[in-house]
Design a protein around this motif. Structure first.
Motif, short mmCIF file in Angstrom:
data_model
loop_
_atom_site.label_atom_id
_atom_site.label_comp_id
_atom_site.label_asym_id
_atom_site.label_seq_id
_atom_site.Cartn_x
_atom_site.Cartn_y
_atom_site.Cartn_z
N GLU A 57 0.83 -1.21 0.00
CA GLU A 57 0.00 0.00 0.00
C GLU A 57 0.86 1.26 0.00
O GLU A 57 0.57 2.22 -0.72
CB GLU A 57 -0.94 -0.01 1.21
CG GLU A 57 -2.01 -1.08 1.12
CD GLU A 57 -2.82 -1.23 2.40
OE1 GLU A 57 -2.57 -0.47 3.36
OE2 GLU A 57 -3.69 -2.11 2.43
N LEU A 61 1.09 4.20 -2.90
CA LEU A 61 0.93 5.63 -2.61
C LEU A 61 2.14 6.44 -3.05
O LEU A 61 2.00 7.55 -3.57
CB LEU A 61 0.68 5.83 -1.12
CG LEU A 61 -0.70 5.43 -0.61
CD1 LEU A 61 -0.75 5.50 0.91
CD2 LEU A 61 -1.78 6.32 -1.21
N GLU A 64 1.92 7.02 -6.79
CA GLU A 64 0.93 8.05 -7.13
C GLU A 64 1.42 9.44 -6.76
O GLU A 64 1.24 10.39 -7.52
CB GLU A 64 -0.40 7.76 -6.43
CG GLU A 64 -1.13 6.56 -7.02
CD GLU A 64 -2.54 6.43 -6.49
OE1 GLU A 64 -3.30 7.42 -6.59
OE2 GLU A 64 -2.87 5.36 -5.96
N ARG A 93 -6.41 16.12 -8.72
CA ARG A 93 -5.88 14.78 -8.46
C ARG A 93 -5.00 14.79 -7.21
O ARG A 93 -5.06 13.87 -6.39
CB ARG A 93 -5.09 14.26 -9.67
CG ARG A 93 -4.49 12.89 -9.47
CD ARG A 93 -5.57 11.83 -9.25
NE ARG A 93 -4.99 10.58 -8.85
CZ ARG A 93 -5.38 9.88 -7.79
NH1 ARG A 93 -6.38 10.28 -7.06
NH2 ARG A 93 -4.77 8.76 -7.48
N ASN A 96 -7.22 14.86 -4.20
CA ASN A 96 -7.79 13.53 -3.96
C ASN A 96 -6.75 12.59 -3.36
O ASN A 96 -7.06 11.81 -2.44
CB ASN A 96 -8.34 12.93 -5.26
CG ASN A 96 -9.58 13.64 -5.75
OD1 ASN A 96 -10.28 14.29 -4.99
ND2 ASN A 96 -9.84 13.53 -7.05
N LEU A 97 -5.54 12.65 -3.89
CA LEU A 97 -4.47 11.78 -3.39
C LEU A 97 -4.12 12.13 -1.95
O LEU A 97 -3.92 11.23 -1.12
CB LEU A 97 -3.24 11.87 -4.28
CG LEU A 97 -2.09 10.94 -3.94
CD1 LEU A 97 -2.55 9.49 -3.98
CD2 LEU A 97 -0.94 11.15 -4.91
N SER A 99 -6.10 13.29 0.23
CA SER A 99 -7.20 12.75 1.03
C SER A 99 -7.02 11.24 1.23
O SER A 99 -7.24 10.72 2.33
CB SER A 99 -8.53 13.05 0.35
OG SER A 99 -9.59 12.50 1.09
N GLU A 100 -6.62 10.53 0.16
CA GLU A 100 -6.38 9.09 0.26
C GLU A 100 -5.25 8.79 1.23
O GLU A 100 -5.34 7.85 2.03
CB GLU A 100 -6.05 8.51 -1.12
CG GLU A 100 -7.20 8.46 -2.08
CD GLU A 100 -6.79 7.96 -3.46
OE1 GLU A 100 -5.81 7.19 -3.55
OE2 GLU A 100 -7.44 8.34 -4.45
N ASP A 103 -6.53 9.34 4.75
CA ASP A 103 -7.39 8.23 5.15
C ASP A 103 -6.56 6.99 5.47
O ASP A 103 -6.81 6.28 6.44
CB ASP A 103 -8.42 7.90 4.06
CG ASP A 103 -9.47 8.98 3.89
OD1 ASP A 103 -9.60 9.85 4.78
OD2 ASP A 103 -10.16 8.96 2.85
N PHE A 104 -5.58 6.70 4.62
CA PHE A 104 -4.71 5.53 4.82
C PHE A 104 -4.00 5.63 6.16
O PHE A 104 -3.98 4.69 6.94
CB PHE A 104 -3.71 5.42 3.68
CG PHE A 104 -2.64 4.39 3.91
CD1 PHE A 104 -2.91 3.05 3.69
CD2 PHE A 104 -1.39 4.76 4.35
CE1 PHE A 104 -1.94 2.09 3.92
CE2 PHE A 104 -0.42 3.81 4.57
CZ PHE A 104 -0.69 2.48 4.35
#
Length: 124
Positions: A57, A61, A64, A93, A96-97, A99-100, A103-104
């Protein structure tokens, strides 16, 4: 003297390089090698994630984030050269990344500390 329910021990064959890597990872997590290995085994047996899942994971990340950084560098290069560019798609983008990633990190297990206890963030 406190009693413990840890009545069994086992041996694991490992290379010197493996031991050094495990010691480093345990130290980075704020614990010792035994507690770190015990935490990995407990997490794996609880089904929370397989041993390589977290690394996979994080690797995803990082890829990205690198791609977003490359896009932003290309936009900056073009703008610095007097060109025109619309950064909105790259910025969307990136948002959004971010935010990901947030969250992760929020969902990831807190590292175990010495003694095997976890420190958890309180819900806000």
């Amino acid at each position: 003297m406190a009693t413990t329910d840890r009545l069994h021990s086992f041996r694991v064959r490992a290379s010197r390089a493996d031991l050094a890597a495990w010691e480093q990872a345990a130290h980075a997590a704020g614990t010792n090698r035994t507690a770190w290995l015990r935490a990995l085994a407990a997490d794996a047996s609880a089904g929370t994630r397989h041993p390589g899942q977290l690394a996979d994971e994080i690797r995803s990340l990082r890829r990205e984030l690198s791609a977003c950084g490359n896009n932003l560098n290309q936009i900056a290069h073009r703008l610095n050269g007097g060109g025109h560019a619309d950064p909105s798609a790259a910025l969307d983008r990136l948002g959004n990344l971010m935010s990901e990633v947030s969250d992760f990190l929020h969902d990831a297990h807190a590292p175990r500390r010495k003694g095997g206890s976890r420190t958890r963030r309180q819900s806000q």
